[in-house]
Design an enzyme around this catalytic site. Structure first.
Site, PDB file in Angstrom:
ATOM      1  N   ALA A  77       1.010  -1.146   0.090  1.00  0.00           N
ATOM      2  CA  ALA A  77      -0.184   0.057   0.025  1.00  0.00           C
ATOM      3  C   ALA A  77       0.788   1.269   0.044  1.00  0.00           C
ATOM      4  O   ALA A  77       2.118   1.165   0.415  1.00  0.00           O
ATOM      5  CB  ALA A  77      -0.936  -0.161   1.337  1.00  0.00           C
ATOM      6  N   SER A 104      -1.390  -2.758  -5.555  1.00  0.00           N
ATOM      7  CA  SER A 104      -2.182  -2.886  -4.410  1.00  0.00           C
ATOM      8  C   SER A 104      -3.808  -2.195  -4.719  1.00  0.00           C
ATOM      9  O   SER A 104      -3.558  -1.182  -5.253  1.00  0.00           O
ATOM     10  CB  SER A 104      -1.504  -2.564  -2.972  1.00  0.00           C
ATOM     11  OG  SER A 104      -2.607  -2.499  -1.919  1.00  0.00           O
ATOM     12  N   TYR A 126      -8.762  -6.733  -2.188  1.00  0.00           N
ATOM     13  CA  TYR A 126      -9.241  -7.290  -1.006  1.00  0.00           C
ATOM     14  C   TYR A 126     -10.713  -7.352  -1.199  1.00  0.00           C
ATOM     15  O   TYR A 126     -11.262  -6.347  -1.839  1.00  0.00           O
ATOM     16  CB  TYR A 126      -9.010  -6.160   0.107  1.00  0.00           C
ATOM     17  CG  TYR A 126      -7.570  -5.879   0.750  1.00  0.00           C
ATOM     18  CD1 TYR A 126      -7.331  -6.793   1.789  1.00  0.00           C
ATOM     19  CD2 TYR A 126      -6.571  -5.196   0.258  1.00  0.00           C
ATOM     20  CE1 TYR A 126      -6.196  -6.725   2.338  1.00  0.00           C
ATOM     21  CE2 TYR A 126      -5.441  -4.988   0.708  1.00  0.00           C
ATOM     22  CZ  TYR A 126      -5.243  -5.880   1.940  1.00  0.00           C
ATOM     23  OH  TYR A 126      -3.928  -5.789   2.563  1.00  0.00           O
ATOM     24  N   THR A 152      -6.093 -11.099  -1.355  1.00  0.00           N
ATOM     25  CA  THR A 152      -5.407 -11.452   0.008  1.00  0.00           C
ATOM     26  C   THR A 152      -6.396 -12.273   0.917  1.00  0.00           C
ATOM     27  O   THR A 152      -7.575 -11.604   1.242  1.00  0.00           O
ATOM     28  CB  THR A 152      -5.257 -10.085   0.512  1.00  0.00           C
ATOM     29  OG1 THR A 152      -4.397  -9.229  -0.496  1.00  0.00           O
ATOM     30  CG2 THR A 152      -4.468 -10.070   1.692  1.00  0.00           C
ATOM     31  N   LYS A 216      -3.376 -15.275  -1.901  1.00  0.00           N
ATOM     32  CA  LYS A 216      -2.273 -14.838  -1.267  1.00  0.00           C
ATOM     33  C   LYS A 216      -2.381 -14.780   0.242  1.00  0.00           C
ATOM     34  O   LYS A 216      -3.427 -14.107   0.963  1.00  0.00           O
ATOM     35  CB  LYS A 216      -1.894 -13.393  -1.747  1.00  0.00           C
ATOM     36  CG  LYS A 216      -0.613 -12.670  -0.907  1.00  0.00           C
ATOM     37  CD  LYS A 216      -0.341 -11.493  -1.809  1.00  0.00           C
ATOM     38  CE  LYS A 216       0.662 -10.667  -0.854  1.00  0.00           C
ATOM     39  NZ  LYS A 216       0.320 -10.272   0.552  1.00  0.00           N
ATOM     40  N   HIS A 240       1.790 -11.917   4.994  1.00  0.00           N
ATOM     41  CA  HIS A 240       1.664 -10.461   4.868  1.00  0.00           C
ATOM     42  C   HIS A 240       2.896  -9.857   5.474  1.00  0.00           C
ATOM     43  O   HIS A 240       2.810  -8.711   6.157  1.00  0.00           O
ATOM     44  CB  HIS A 240       0.194 -10.117   5.730  1.00  0.00           C
ATOM     45  CG  HIS A 240      -0.439  -8.962   4.930  1.00  0.00           C
ATOM     46  ND1 HIS A 240      -1.552  -9.286   4.170  1.00  0.00           N
ATOM     47  CD2 HIS A 240       0.080  -7.673   4.711  1.00  0.00           C
ATOM     48  CE1 HIS A 240      -2.215  -8.078   4.036  1.00  0.00           C
ATOM     49  NE2 HIS A 240      -1.172  -7.351   4.165  1.00  0.00           N
ATOM     50  N   GLY A 294       8.566  -7.471  -1.057  1.00  0.00           N
ATOM     51  CA  GLY A 294       7.665  -6.207  -0.602  1.00  0.00           C
ATOM     52  C   GLY A 294       8.539  -5.145  -0.131  1.00  0.00           C
ATOM     53  O   GLY A 294       8.729  -4.281  -1.212  1.00  0.00           O
ATOM     54  N   ARG A 295       9.025  -5.036   0.846  1.00  0.00           N
ATOM     55  CA  ARG A 295       9.901  -3.904   1.465  1.00  0.00           C
ATOM     56  C   ARG A 295      11.004  -3.582   0.637  1.00  0.00           C
ATOM     57  O   ARG A 295      11.171  -2.281   0.626  1.00  0.00           O
ATOM     58  CB  ARG A 295      10.102  -4.151   2.871  1.00  0.00           C
ATOM     59  CG  ARG A 295       8.856  -4.312   3.883  1.00  0.00           C
ATOM     60  CD  ARG A 295       9.408  -4.560   5.170  1.00  0.00           C
ATOM     61  NE  ARG A 295       8.287  -4.722   6.070  1.00  0.00           N
ATOM     62  CZ  ARG A 295       7.504  -5.846   6.329  1.00  0.00           C
ATOM     63  NH1 ARG A 295       7.843  -6.990   5.741  1.00  0.00           N
ATOM     64  NH2 ARG A 295       6.397  -6.074   7.245  1.00  0.00           N
TER      65      ARG A 295
HETATM   66  C1  LIG Z   1       3.980  -1.309   3.607  1.00  0.00           C
HETATM   67  C2  LIG Z   1       3.204  -2.749   3.183  1.00  0.00           C
HETATM   68  C3  LIG Z   1       2.026  -2.743   2.724  1.00  0.00           C
HETATM   69  C4  LIG Z   1       1.327  -3.656   2.257  1.00  0.00           C
HETATM   70  N1  LIG Z   1       0.220  -3.754   1.779  1.00  0.00           N
HETATM   71  C5  LIG Z   1      -0.371  -4.886   1.278  1.00  0.00           C
HETATM   72  C6  LIG Z   1      -1.747  -4.801   0.517  1.00  0.00           C
HETATM   73  O1  LIG Z   1      -2.165  -3.932  -0.016  1.00  0.00           O
HETATM   74  N2  LIG Z   1      -2.128  -6.113   0.168  1.00  0.00           N
HETATM   75  C7  LIG Z   1      -1.389  -7.216   0.200  1.00  0.00           C
HETATM   76  O2  LIG Z   1      -2.072  -8.233  -0.016  1.00  0.00           O
HETATM   77  N3  LIG Z   1      -0.223  -7.315   0.979  1.00  0.00           N
HETATM   78  C8  LIG Z   1       0.316  -6.243   1.350  1.00  0.00           C
HETATM   79  N4  LIG Z   1       1.474  -6.223   2.244  1.00  0.00           N
HETATM   80  C9  LIG Z   1       2.051  -7.464   2.198  1.00  0.00           C
HETATM   81  C10 LIG Z   1       3.063  -7.676   0.912  1.00  0.00           C
HETATM   82  O3  LIG Z   1       2.309  -7.942  -0.211  1.00  0.00           O
HETATM   83  C11 LIG Z   1       3.970  -8.937   1.151  1.00  0.00           C
HETATM   84  O4  LIG Z   1       3.330 -10.138   1.407  1.00  0.00           O
HETATM   85  C12 LIG Z   1       5.231  -8.629   2.167  1.00  0.00           C
HETATM   86  O5  LIG Z   1       5.524  -7.307   2.183  1.00  0.00           O
HETATM   87  C13 LIG Z   1       6.244  -9.549   1.838  1.00  0.00           C
HETATM   88  O6  LIG Z   1       7.391  -9.575   2.781  1.00  0.00           O
HETATM   89  P1  LIG Z   1       8.766  -8.585   2.360  1.00  0.00           P
HETATM   90  O7  LIG Z   1       8.147  -7.444   2.839  1.00  0.00           O
HETATM   91  O8  LIG Z   1       9.626  -9.243   3.633  1.00  0.00           O
HETATM   92  O9  LIG Z   1       9.174  -9.036   1.162  1.00  0.00           O
HETATM   93  C14 LIG Z   1       2.133  -5.077   2.603  1.00  0.00           C
HETATM   94  C15 LIG Z   1       3.429  -5.036   3.063  1.00  0.00           C
HETATM   95  C16 LIG Z   1       3.961  -4.023   3.347  1.00  0.00           C
HETATM   96  C17 LIG Z   1       5.413  -3.712   3.868  1.00  0.00           C
END
Ligand SMILES: Cc1cc2nc3c(=O)[nH]c(=O)nc-3n(C[C@H](O)[C@H](O)[C@H](O)COP(=O)(O)O)c2cc1C
Length: 343
Positions: A77, A104, A126, A152, A216, A240, A294-295
């Site tokens: 996000a 997202s 979502y 998700t 997911k 997540h 992700g991060r």
């Molecule tokens: C800031 C942030 C926002 C996220 N927003 C979503 C989202 O909107 N939808 C979703 O399915 N997962 C979301 N996630 C989870 C990521 O899709 C993912 O599963 C996760 O970041 C993977 O781990 P990593 O950050 O260690 O690579 C978010 C993660 C972070 C860090």
């Protein structure tokens, strides 16, 4: 230190500390957040030698998308917290790296603008209790050119993010909204997380759209079997990023059970804690068809916009290619579980 880890350290210096903590943080005591990375650190490689692997070839086809490497951007996000151009800059960087981005539903740029960049896109959905609204969002994503839906499943309630609670961080800054949450009158709706969702809702989605559907947030093998039984096109092993159930198993530890249960019927992806090409290699060897990150992408975005995203993804691919050769494999598909040991 891998380049992705170094990017995190540097991103902390450039971001507003409250926003950094929102992006970096996890739920509860952050045990799962930490264990996602620690699980990779527990593994060692048992390489093969003299196999004539030749030049590495990372190219991968995933649900019809041609990728330079088996690394997909996870849905996250609020990219405008990391960079003023938000998800557009991310998309430009991902496109330059030959990758695929999951946008997202909670993006701060509209899907149509991100799609204009021309990057292969999946849409992170979502499911909303108002099925008419969900169907409208899906139609919008499809019309914009998204090639798959990533549902998700691990968020029946909002995560309790310890750092956000400490900071009192609850809302986006003035001028930023979730652009994909607009209804037919272009008013921004609030996201509803829904503890009443069941596999019937996935079946409904499956029947509503012609797009491939990935689920997911699967950790339990029984859920992986249910996902396949409900006709999904892919299963994503995810917790997540440690932002939902603190104490949940690391994704790497959950992966083999899911791979077994899916038994090759659909692709299996993993996210959570992938911070280097070697981490990606371990997940691929244990049966993932691709990893998601992700991060690290957010840190690249914060540090250098599109170029920063491209650098993070490029580094991961370079590290993966290097490690692939060193374990005696040419393609990700040549990797086998015996190459990974837990001493
Ligand atoms: C800031 C942030 C926002 C996220 N927003 C979503 C989202 O909107 N939808 C979703 O399915 N997962 C979301 N996630 C989870 C990521 O899709 C993912 O599963 C996760 O970041 C993977 O781990 P990593 O950050 O260690 O690579 C978010 C993660 C972070 C860090």
């Amino acid at each position: 230190m891998s380049r992705a880890r170094e990017a995190e350290r540097r991103a902390r210096d450039v971001l507003d500390p409250v926003h950094f903590d929102f992006l970096a943080g996890g739920a509860g005591a952050e045990r799962t957040l930490a264990d996602n990375e620690a699980a990779f650190a527990r593994r060692r490689l048992l390489p093969r030698v003299l196999r004539g692997a030749g030049a590495p070839d990372l190219s991968t086809t995933l649900l019809g998308a041609e990728l330079a490497a088996p690394v997909v951007v996870a849905p996250t996000a609020f990219h405008r917290l990391a960079h003023p151009d938000g998800e557009v800059a991310t998309a430009v960087g991902v496109a330059a790296a030959g990758g695929l981005m999951t946008l997202s539903m909670m993006a701060t740029v509209a899907v149509e603008h991100v799609a204009d960049v021309g990057v292969p896109l999946w849409f992170g959905l979502y499911l909303q209790p108002d099925r008419g609204f969900t169907a409208a969002v899906v139609a919008r994503a499809q019309d914009a050119g998204c090639r798959a839906l990533v549902v998700t499943a691990d968020s029946p309630v909002r995560g309790r993010h310890t750092r956000d609670l400490a900071h009192g961080f609850r809302a986006l800054p003035e001028g930023m909204v979730c652009e994909n949450m607009r209804d037919a009158d272009w008013r921004v709706r609030d996201l509803v997380v829904d503890a009443d969702l069941t596999w019937d809702d996935v079946a409904w989605l499956r029947a509503t759209t012609s797009l491939p559907v990935l689920v997911k947030g699967v950790l339990h093998p029984a859920d992986a079997r249910l996902a396949v039984g409900h006709g999904v096109d892919g299963v994503i092993v995810s917790n997540h990023g440690g932002r939902q159930l603190d104490g949940a198993v690391s994704t790497l530890d959950a992966l083999p059970g899911v791979v077994d249960a899916v038994a090759g019927r659909v692709p299996v992806l993993l996210d959570g804690g992938v911070r280097s090409g070697t981490d990606a290699l371990v997940a691929l060897a244990l049966g993932a068809d691709a990893v998601m990150v992700g991060r690290p992408v957010l840190w690249g975005l914060a540090l250098g916009g599109a170029a920063g995203v491209r650098a993070v993804l490029g580094d991961l691919a370079d590290e993966l290619a290097h490690a692939l050769t060193l374990v005696g494999a040419r393609r990700p598909g040549d990797l086998t579980p015996d190459l990974v040991v837990t001493p």
